[in-house]
Design an enzyme around this catalytic site. Sequence first.
Site, short mmCIF file in Angstrom:
data_model
loop_
_atom_site.label_atom_id
_atom_site.label_comp_id
_atom_site.label_asym_id
_atom_site.label_seq_id
_atom_site.Cartn_x
_atom_site.Cartn_y
_atom_site.Cartn_z
N GLU A 1 1.10 -1.28 0.38
CA GLU A 1 0.34 -0.09 0.07
C GLU A 1 1.03 1.34 0.07
O GLU A 1 2.33 0.79 0.24
CB GLU A 1 -1.26 -0.01 0.77
CG GLU A 1 -0.43 -0.13 2.56
CD GLU A 1 -1.17 -0.61 3.83
OE1 GLU A 1 -2.15 -1.43 3.30
OE2 GLU A 1 -1.18 0.27 4.59
N HIS B 1 -4.50 3.04 7.98
CA HIS B 1 -3.65 2.64 8.65
C HIS B 1 -2.02 3.73 9.17
O HIS B 1 -2.23 4.44 7.68
CB HIS B 1 -2.67 1.54 7.62
CG HIS B 1 -2.84 0.41 7.88
ND1 HIS B 1 -3.24 -1.05 6.38
CD2 HIS B 1 -3.78 -0.27 8.43
CE1 HIS B 1 -3.41 -1.48 6.65
NE2 HIS B 1 -5.08 -1.11 7.78
#
Lengths: 292, 390
Positions: A209, A247
């Site tokens: 990511e 996150h």
Amino acid sequence: MSILVNKDTKVIVQGFTGKEGTFHSQQCMAYGTQIVGGVTPNKGGMTHLGKPVFNTVEEAVKATGATVSLIFVPPAFVADAVMEAADAGIQLAVIITEGAPVKDMMEAKHYAVKKGMKTIGPNCPGIITAEECKIGIMPGHIFKKGNVGLISKSGTLTYEAANQVVKEGLGITTAVGIGGDPIIGLSYKELLPMFEADPETEAIVMIGEIGGDLEIQAAKLIKEKISKPVIAFIAGQTAPKGKRMGHAGAIVSGSKGTAQEKMEALAEAGVYVVKSPADIGATVAKALRERG
Amino acid sequence: MNIHEYQAKEIFRKYGVPTPRGGVAFSAKEARKVAQELGGDLWVVKAQIHAGGRGKAGGVKLARSLDEVEKIAGEMLGMTLVTHQTGPEGKVVKKVYIEEGADIKEEYYLGMVLDRALEMPVMMASTEGGMEIEEVAEKTPEKIIKVAIDPTIGFKPFHARKLAFGLGLSKEEQREFIKFASALYRVYVENDAELIEINPLIKTGDGKFLALDAKMGFDDNALYRHPDIAEMRDLDEEEPTEIEAKKYGLSYIKLDGNVGCMVNGAGLAMATMDIIKLEGGEPANFLDVGGGANPDTVAKGFEIILSDPNVKSIFVNIFGGIVRCDRIANGILQATEKVEVNVPVIVRLDGTNAEEAGEILRKANIKNIIPASDLKDGAQKAVKAAKGEL
């Protein structure tokens, strides 16, 4: 074969008697994981889920011979728990806890490295060797046994990827959720060579990511050292700059850490880079047909 | 969490990091009063917003009289400042910082940040003070001097010397700089900072170092042990819907498109935005409802997504693991009873008990709820629905 853990791996749980620890320990045991005991300070001597509880990791290791610790300790105390595990000679700590301060994890990681203890996480689903051993919180039944290794920063995207692989009639050797925090334990650069060396793994899926440069480091390593086909998806192609996407580590700072940059580096290293998260499974099947 | 310049400077002073004297003001009258108390005949009026590039945008101005301080502060308060970091919509100035003028001989850059690859904090210095540091890093990387600081030994004089020599400081200046940098390291470590930037750091005519600007960000996960810093949070600087979402344990970020998304897990939520774009649509938001995805969180999710008038369809993309899909399907149905959902909702449930979940949704037969068979099918349907083609 598999990497890091298998049906013979002996596991203790730190934070064993808490709500999360109890629920997920039960799930792991039902999957077949050899949970041999747990640690909760001041509850030593108790029996929980039919297993002994110890006050310290050191006692637990001595009594059970455990080599892996699964950690559910709350964020304010988790770094201490990790360092205690390292001090007691645990070889691998799997840290599920979400929300640990970066400074604490930095300290814990440095100490773990010094003591030769590997870590996975924090803020991750854990590790699973299909149909042998689950050390984490993932839904075990999705991971059918097969020949694909899986490394992922994201929890549900790991399940999504594993599910797609299984729907193609394939399966998983070991899947590792490495977490999306700024400081994490094992990452692509350590895990890719383990899958390369594992005779059962024939292809490797890596899910990345935005944020940081672990995927860029992985691309360099793949180019030089990995001969098995690697299939990669990078989440956050549409993420705006400077915004943290759930996150703690998933943030594009300035022009660094974009999905674009990572996808280009991986493609350049010969990786099958998947643009759509719906195409992971089909691309694994294709890669195995072409290079397997 | 980020804080304002004036708040960062308060923290700096506590640790002995020198800054010019100054005070915050919320009105033009107050600004005059602050200037009067500071004394002197030169002041700087600085807009307090959480974004860099204020100078170029007209958010930093010199004043040579108390009348001028009052006039400039009056103009600045309430104005919308657009800088390269605010986005085109800009930010409204609600407070100004009045600071004494400084005798600037040299301008430098000094910053601290976590180096994720090294897993250590790094302190960075450059002679290119006042410039965009990213631009310096790109065009003349040799002008940035970096030292990585092993947290087990902390910041040592040799770290500071390396930076000082890199900046070409004289022997007397080095002594001042080492004091400055050591104090700054303490600010970073003891407050769980995630970023500190001083741009510019100035050297005055008499060889002293002063933080002329100050930018600080903190590790949200560590705020529980810094209640004084947590209190510095300025809700005016954040999106109201994002604040509301956080209260319910949801992670929401508003974007510009018209396809709303509700997903469990941050990675899958980003991937869902990506696939919407790939299928020809534009995502309206990032929304992670977390692992639970129960009727309450789903209802709140609908409410937050629908507060954005651009939203023309919603893609609910849930991968059920430990939480079974049939329970989530029932949760979605209950949520639609609580919140009026007036746009098509495309629901894709996969994972544990996905088939039962599909059956539940089909049987409920609610006009707006359209089941999708997989990720791609769901994204395609959601994009079509947003275009009014479904």
